[in-house]
Design a protein around this motif. Structure first.
Motif: not given
Length: 184
Positions: A78-86, A131-136
């Motif tokens: 699971l990779v948490v990223v800050p930006l959807l573009a990333l 995914t992003t931290p907000e989705i989690l």
């Protein structure tokens, strides 16, 4: 959003089913010629099950650390990223190699696609889930992800965790709890 059916890349499944993919074989799946000493030390530590904080300059191929580790150890990443573009950029980079497949769940993902993607993670058809931290913070999705049995939990661009400044995103405060619940 209707995503294409995702199939595992050949050769990976058996090596991972056998328990682990040798790191040298994982490197062969990428376009990386050599690892730096720092990258190699981080991959070795992560493969050994230790937590890793990699502070490497921009352009230092930090993503290679989790990509190689994810290919080498059994279970999804699971990779948490800050930006959807990333996330989109990282998935495109993975797709350009022979690394196992990647997918993403974000605010653009329908409920049906979220279910399908989680099913593919559980079935071993996706290795990397972005995914992003907000989705989690979504309780229903987090419960769904708990059934995926992630072996690696990655926070990419971890400098976003700092709590000062107007750009701080409070969802990062909950990643420790999320990691504990996901068991990785």
């Amino acid at each position: 959003m209707n995503s294409p059916r995702i199939e595992p890349k050949p050769g990976i499944e058996q090596a991972k089913a056998d328990g682990a993919l040798p790191i040298e074989a994982a490197v062969d799946l990428t376009d990386i010629d050599t690892l730096t000493a720092t990258q190699a030390a981080c991959v070795d530590a992560a493969v050994a099950g230790r937590d890793v904080l990699a502070v490497i300059s921009t352009g230092g191929a930090k993503s290679a650390i989790y990509q190689l580790t994810g290919a080498a150890v059994p279970g999804p990443t699971l990779v948490v990223v800050p930006l959807l573009a990333l996330a989109d950029d990282q998935m495109a980079g993975i797709e350009a190699t022979e690394l196992p497949r990647a997918g993403a769940i974000d605010g653009r993902t329908s409920t049906a696609d979220r279910q399908r993607i989680c099913d593919q993670v559980r079935q071993g058809r996706l290795e990397y889930l972005f995914t992003t931290p907000e989705i989690l913070q979504n309780d229903r999705l987090r419960r769904e992800l708990e059934t995926c049995r992630f072996s690696l939990f990655v926070v990419d661009e971890a400098h976003c965790v700092v709590t000062w400044g107007q750009s701080f995103r409070s969802a990062y405060l909950y990643l420790g709890e999320v990691r504990s619940r996901l068991g990785s």
